[in-house]
Scaffold this motif. Structure first.
Motif, PDB file in Angstrom:
ATOM      1  N   MET A  48       0.851  -1.192   0.000  1.00 19.74           N
ATOM      2  CA  MET A  48       0.000   0.000   0.000  1.00 19.74           C
ATOM      3  C   MET A  48       0.882   1.236   0.000  1.00 19.74           C
ATOM      4  SD  MET A  48      -3.137  -0.454   2.678  1.00 19.74           S
ATOM      5  CE  MET A  48      -4.577  -1.466   2.302  1.00 19.74           C
ATOM      6  N   PRO A  49       0.526   2.278  -0.749  1.00 19.96           N
ATOM      7  CA  PRO A  49       1.327   3.496  -0.756  1.00 19.96           C
ATOM      8  C   PRO A  49       1.405   4.126   0.627  1.00 19.96           C
ATOM      9  CG  PRO A  49      -0.290   3.516  -2.537  1.00 19.96           C
ATOM     10  CD  PRO A  49      -0.634   2.358  -1.650  1.00 19.96           C
ATOM     11  N   THR A  50       2.428   4.931   0.824  1.00 19.55           N
ATOM     12  CA  THR A  50       2.577   5.691   2.059  1.00 19.55           C
ATOM     13  C   THR A  50       1.311   6.505   2.327  1.00 19.55           C
ATOM     14  OG1 THR A  50       4.954   5.879   1.724  1.00 19.55           O
ATOM     15  CG2 THR A  50       3.950   7.465   3.213  1.00 19.55           C
ATOM     16  N   GLY A  51       0.790   6.394   3.542  1.00 19.11           N
ATOM     17  CA  GLY A  51      -0.389   7.161   3.916  1.00 19.11           C
ATOM     18  C   GLY A  51      -1.710   6.505   3.570  1.00 19.11           C
ATOM     19  N   ALA A  52      -1.661   5.252   3.030  1.00 16.94           N
ATOM     20  CA  ALA A  52      -2.913   4.597   2.619  1.00 16.94           C
ATOM     21  C   ALA A  52      -3.553   3.801   3.744  1.00 16.94           C
ATOM     22  CB  ALA A  52      -2.650   3.673   1.424  1.00 16.94           C
ATOM     23  N   GLY A  53      -2.871   3.693   4.897  1.00 17.88           N
ATOM     24  CA  GLY A  53      -3.492   3.033   6.042  1.00 17.88           C
ATOM     25  C   GLY A  53      -3.067   1.600   6.279  1.00 17.88           C
ATOM     26  N   LYS A  54      -1.777   1.302   6.098  1.00 13.06           N
ATOM     27  CA  LYS A  54      -1.293  -0.066   6.332  1.00 13.06           C
ATOM     28  C   LYS A  54      -1.432  -0.476   7.791  1.00 13.06           C
ATOM     29  CE  LYS A  54       2.795   0.664   4.598  1.00 13.06           C
ATOM     30  NZ  LYS A  54       2.552   2.012   4.029  1.00 13.06           N
ATOM     31  N   SER A  55      -1.207   0.463   8.703  1.00 10.90           N
ATOM     32  CA  SER A  55      -1.197   0.116  10.135  1.00 10.90           C
ATOM     33  C   SER A  55      -2.518  -0.497  10.588  1.00 10.90           C
ATOM     34  CB  SER A  55      -0.876   1.347  10.982  1.00 10.90           C
ATOM     35  OG  SER A  55       0.397   1.854  10.663  1.00 10.90           O
ATOM     36  N   LEU A  56      -3.632   0.072  10.132  1.00 10.78           N
ATOM     37  CA  LEU A  56      -4.932  -0.456  10.537  1.00 10.78           C
ATOM     38  C   LEU A  56      -5.116  -1.900  10.076  1.00 10.78           C
ATOM     39  CD1 LEU A  56      -7.696   0.436  11.885  1.00 10.78           C
ATOM     40  CD2 LEU A  56      -8.528   0.622   9.525  1.00 10.78           C
ATOM     41  N   CYS A  57      -4.452  -2.272   8.976  1.00  9.64           N
ATOM     42  CA  CYS A  57      -4.607  -3.621   8.410  1.00  9.64           C
ATOM     43  C   CYS A  57      -4.165  -4.710   9.384  1.00  9.64           C
ATOM     44  CB  CYS A  57      -3.818  -3.741   7.104  1.00  9.64           C
ATOM     45  SG  CYS A  57      -4.523  -2.783   5.753  1.00  9.64           S
ATOM     46  N   TYR A  58      -3.263  -4.380  10.319  1.00 13.02           N
ATOM     47  CA  TYR A  58      -2.889  -5.382  11.327  1.00 13.02           C
ATOM     48  C   TYR A  58      -3.373  -5.006  12.723  1.00 13.02           C
ATOM     49  CZ  TYR A  58       1.067  -2.295  12.534  1.00 13.02           C
ATOM     50  OH  TYR A  58       1.847  -1.233  12.929  1.00 13.02           O
ATOM     51  N   GLN A  59      -3.551  -3.690  12.967  1.00 14.08           N
ATOM     52  CA  GLN A  59      -3.982  -3.292  14.309  1.00 14.08           C
ATOM     53  C   GLN A  59      -5.404  -3.752  14.612  1.00 14.08           C
ATOM     54  OE1 GLN A  59      -3.336   0.940  14.304  1.00 14.08           O
ATOM     55  NE2 GLN A  59      -1.140   0.753  14.732  1.00 14.08           N
ATOM     56  N   LEU A  60      -6.294  -3.639  13.630  1.00 14.65           N
ATOM     57  CA  LEU A  60      -7.672  -4.079  13.879  1.00 14.65           C
ATOM     58  C   LEU A  60      -7.742  -5.597  14.070  1.00 14.65           C
ATOM     59  CD1 LEU A  60     -10.873  -2.637  12.306  1.00 14.65           C
ATOM     60  CD2 LEU A  60     -10.630  -5.103  12.640  1.00 14.65           C
ATOM     61  N   PRO A  61      -7.093  -6.414  13.216  1.00 12.42           N
ATOM     62  CA  PRO A  61      -7.085  -7.861  13.488  1.00 12.42           C
ATOM     63  C   PRO A  61      -6.457  -8.203  14.837  1.00 12.42           C
ATOM     64  CG  PRO A  61      -6.425  -7.457  11.232  1.00 12.42           C
ATOM     65  CD  PRO A  61      -6.496  -6.119  11.904  1.00 12.42           C
ATOM     66  N   ALA A  62      -5.425  -7.425  15.243  1.00 12.00           N
ATOM     67  CA  ALA A  62      -4.798  -7.681  16.541  1.00 12.00           C
ATOM     68  C   ALA A  62      -5.811  -7.539  17.672  1.00 12.00           C
ATOM     69  CB  ALA A  62      -3.627  -6.716  16.748  1.00 12.00           C
ATOM     70  N   VAL A  63      -6.638  -6.489  17.610  1.00 13.21           N
ATOM     71  CA  VAL A  63      -7.666  -6.284  18.627  1.00 13.21           C
ATOM     72  C   VAL A  63      -8.730  -7.372  18.539  1.00 13.21           C
ATOM     73  CG1 VAL A  63      -9.476  -4.716  19.433  1.00 13.21           C
ATOM     74  CG2 VAL A  63      -7.258  -3.795  18.731  1.00 13.21           C
TER      75      VAL A  63
ATOM     76  N   THR B 154       0.708 -14.424   9.468  1.00 12.01           N
ATOM     77  CA  THR B 154       1.703 -13.370   9.236  1.00 12.01           C
ATOM     78  C   THR B 154       1.222 -12.359   8.217  1.00 12.01           C
ATOM     79  OG1 THR B 154       3.526 -14.860   9.788  1.00 12.01           O
ATOM     80  CG2 THR B 154       4.074 -12.925   8.464  1.00 12.01           C
ATOM     81  N   ALA B 155       1.456 -11.082   8.528  1.00 13.17           N
ATOM     82  CA  ALA B 155       1.197  -9.987   7.592  1.00 13.17           C
ATOM     83  C   ALA B 155       2.527  -9.320   7.259  1.00 13.17           C
ATOM     84  CB  ALA B 155       0.240  -8.966   8.201  1.00 13.17           C
ATOM     85  N   ALA B 156       2.883  -9.298   5.975  1.00 15.32           N
ATOM     86  CA  ALA B 156       4.097  -8.619   5.511  1.00 15.32           C
ATOM     87  C   ALA B 156       3.668  -7.371   4.753  1.00 15.32           C
ATOM     88  CB  ALA B 156       4.915  -9.542   4.615  1.00 15.32           C
ATOM     89  N   LEU B 157       4.101  -6.199   5.230  1.00 13.11           N
ATOM     90  CA  LEU B 157       3.595  -4.923   4.721  1.00 13.11           C
ATOM     91  C   LEU B 157       4.717  -4.061   4.169  1.00 13.11           C
ATOM     92  CD1 LEU B 157       1.627  -4.262   7.994  1.00 13.11           C
ATOM     93  CD2 LEU B 157       0.531  -4.925   5.873  1.00 13.11           C
ATOM     94  N   THR B 158       4.458  -3.373   3.073  1.00 13.64           N
ATOM     95  CA  THR B 158       5.429  -2.428   2.522  1.00 13.64           C
ATOM     96  C   THR B 158       4.705  -1.429   1.636  1.00 13.64           C
ATOM     97  OG1 THR B 158       7.428  -2.176   1.149  1.00 13.64           O
ATOM     98  CG2 THR B 158       5.921  -3.961   0.561  1.00 13.64           C
ATOM     99  N   ALA B 159       5.337  -0.268   1.450  1.00 15.63           N
ATOM    100  CA  ALA B 159       4.753   0.739   0.555  1.00 15.63           C
ATOM    101  C   ALA B 159       5.307   0.618  -0.855  1.00 15.63           C
ATOM    102  CB  ALA B 159       5.034   2.143   1.089  1.00 15.63           C
ATOM    103  N   THR B 160       6.470  -0.019  -1.004  1.00 16.41           N
ATOM    104  CA  THR B 160       7.131  -0.082  -2.310  1.00 16.41           C
ATOM    105  C   THR B 160       7.704  -1.460  -2.526  1.00 16.41           C
ATOM    106  OG1 THR B 160       9.149   0.766  -1.274  1.00 16.41           O
ATOM    107  CG2 THR B 160       7.752   2.359  -2.397  1.00 16.41           C
TER     108      THR B 160
END
Length: 529
Positions: free
Chosen positions: A37-52, A167-173
């Motif tokens: 996902m591009p920078t600023g597109a919201g990658k963090s929520l993609c794992y934070q919500l499943p974590a909760v 496992t979630a592997a995340l990157t912007a590029t």
């Protein structure tokens, strides 16, 4: 509680951004995921919500200490348990957190990748039972990524020791090759791959060629004065950051100008960061040490004063502009000297890193040189820059209404040409590329003595390359070899002082190169042919 309820009640957000819901759904269904996902597109929520949603421990590996702290602060503000473990903490803080983990900490734990080399943390691994394992900046696991880090190579073993959690592997590029490497090197199980797109239609990409760095300064000053908004000026070296920030502060009194690079104290970096975030119209002059995790959506311009090392790095840094969706400028300045600076950095790859084998260093240097050529081709291209970026990352998309300098007919540069066959493509499927070097990069005429030394050095380099089964440029690039011929160093210490010559090169080839210089000097003195 369903994911929509979690989104609104726990994270206080009204709706998902494009791609988030699909990534979250796959993780909650037990699938490994590669998410680009591009920078600023919201990658963090993609794992934070499943974590909760999953509860228990979620382990997040991130190399960005400042970003860790920001994420933990934001999560705690939402009353979500979170903690971090990295080198910025005191030994007491680390010891207390390890005790909490042994006691069964349930929350999101951010860990720097090098922490897995620490015996105290390795001993703890068998006792941790994470429900979710997250690798942020996952491109760092690939030799062909723009920021390879050896510490990432041990993460597959770490994941196995933890019981191979989802496992979630995340990157912007990540190019298609890098995406494949992420899945392979992390040993993911048939991962679901989500690529939300690289197009940033609100960015006005442009590139300007300058014969000398001195010509850049008045153009930079005019550009900064013309844009009253907040901006970033990226530089390749700390010295350039210090020079430009002081000069701009002098030339634009009343404007908030600050510097940021890794050589500054933590307190000074924090002051610059806070000033940039707080002041309207602030301009920060920085190396690439600045920017990761910066939550400032209204940046109106990002200007690169020097050529970056790769198109991935440029896309990520330029993409920090206009994250609010409004028009912003991403402008690249480049000159002949920029190539020499990047070649100097490439030559330094592997220095002070005992974890890398010689073959790995050579692979990294080869990858870096390929990426630098692609970056240069982008800089000199005469057609749609958005199209070049999308092609590089393997994305086919319709482009309309582009405002880059090529599409607007506003390219400003010397008349030399660079032609590309059918556009750029990802290096996973390279195309033949025709490149005409700008005229002022052709090696200039040499006096007879320097020419003799240069030819002697080239013959020695050819022999050394053949001996080690390497291409000649892996021993030393022509431009650096020419500087050696001009300077004619008489000792290893003098050789090391030449811009672009690294310690490993001197250690391995220094004796042979110095002998070549001595032989050429002797031939010259005796009047040989």
């Amino acid at each position: 509680m369903g994911v929509e309820d979690l989104l609104t009640r726990r994270f206080q957000l009204s709706q998902f951004r494009p791609g988030q819901r699909e990534v979250i759904g796959d993780l909650l269904a037990g699938h490994d995921v590669v998410c680009v996902m591009p920078t600023g597109a919201g990658k963090s929520l993609c794992y934070q919500l499943p974590a909760v949603a999953l509860g228990g421990l979620t382990l997040v590996i991130s190399p960005l200490i400042a970003l860790m702290a920001d994420q933990v602060r934001q999560l705690k503000d939402l009353c979500i348990p979170a903690a971090l473990l990295n080198s910025s903490q005191s030994s007491t803080e680390r010891r207390d957190l390890l005790q909490k983990l042994r006691a069964g900490f349930a929350g999101i734990l951010y860990v720097a990748p090098e922490r897995f080399a620490a015996p105290s943390f390795r001993e703890l691994l068998p006792h941790l039972k994470p429900r979710l394992f997250v690798v942020d900046e996952a491109h760092c696991v690939s030799f062909w990524g723009h920021d390879f880090r050896p510490d990432y190579m041990r993460l597959a073993g770490v994941r196995k020791a933890l019981g191979s959690p989802v496992t979630a592997a995340l990157t912007a590029t990540a190019t298609p090759q890098v995406r494949s490497d992420i899945a392979t090197f992390l040993q993911l199980r048939s991962p679901k791959v989500h690529v939300t797109g690289f197009d940033r239609p609100n960015l006005r990409y442009a590139a300007r060629y300058f014969r000398t760095d001195r010509e850049k300064d008045p153009a930079l000053l005019r550009g900064v004065k013309a844009s009253p908004g907040t901006g970033i000026v990226y530089c390749a070296t700390r010295k350039t950051v210090e020079y430009l920030s002081a000069w701009l502060e002098q030339e634009i009194p009343g404007r908030a100008i600050c510097a940021y690079h890794a050589g500054m104290s933590q307190a000074d970096r924090k002051r610059s960061h806070d000033l940039f975030m707080r002041e309207k119209g602030a301009v920060i002059v920085a190396t690439n040490a600045f920017g990761m995790g910066i939550n400032k959506p209204n940046i109106r311009f990002v200007l690169h004063y020097n050529l970056p090392a790769s198109l991935e790095a440029y896309y990520q840094e330029a993409g920090r502009a206009g994250r609010d969706g409004y028009t912003a400028d991403s402008v690249l300045y480049h000159s002949t000297r920029d190539m020499a600076i990047q070649e100097f950095f490439i030559d330094k790859i592997g220095d002070n890193n005992d974890q890398l084998r010689e073959t790995e260093i050579l692979r990294l240097k080869e990858s870096a040189r390929r990426k630098l050529v692609t970056m240069k081709q982008y800089a000199f291209a005469r057609y749609c820059r958005r199209r070049i970026i999308l092609n590089y990352f393997g994305q086919n998309a319709e482009i309309s209404g582009c405002h880059c300098d090529a599409c607007r007919g506003k390219i400003k540069r010397a008349p030399e040409r660079v032609s590309l066959d059918h556009g750029l493509r990802s290096y996973s499927k390279p195309k033949r590329i025709k490149l005409r070097i700008p005229k002022d990069e052709v090696l200039p005429p040499l006096d007879p003595a320097t020419q003799r030394r240069f030819e002697s050095l080239r013959e020695t380099r050819r022999r050394l390359a053949h001996q080690d089964s390497l291409p000649a440029f892996c021993v030393m690039h022509d431009r650096i070899l020419l500087e050696v011929a001009r300077e004619a160093p008489a000792s290893k210490s003098a050789l090391l002082e030449i811009f672009g010559v690294g310690a490993k090169t001197v250690e391995k080839y220094g004796d042979a190169l110095l002998a070549a210089i001595r032989a050429a000097v002797w031939e010259n003195e005796k009047g040989g042919p």
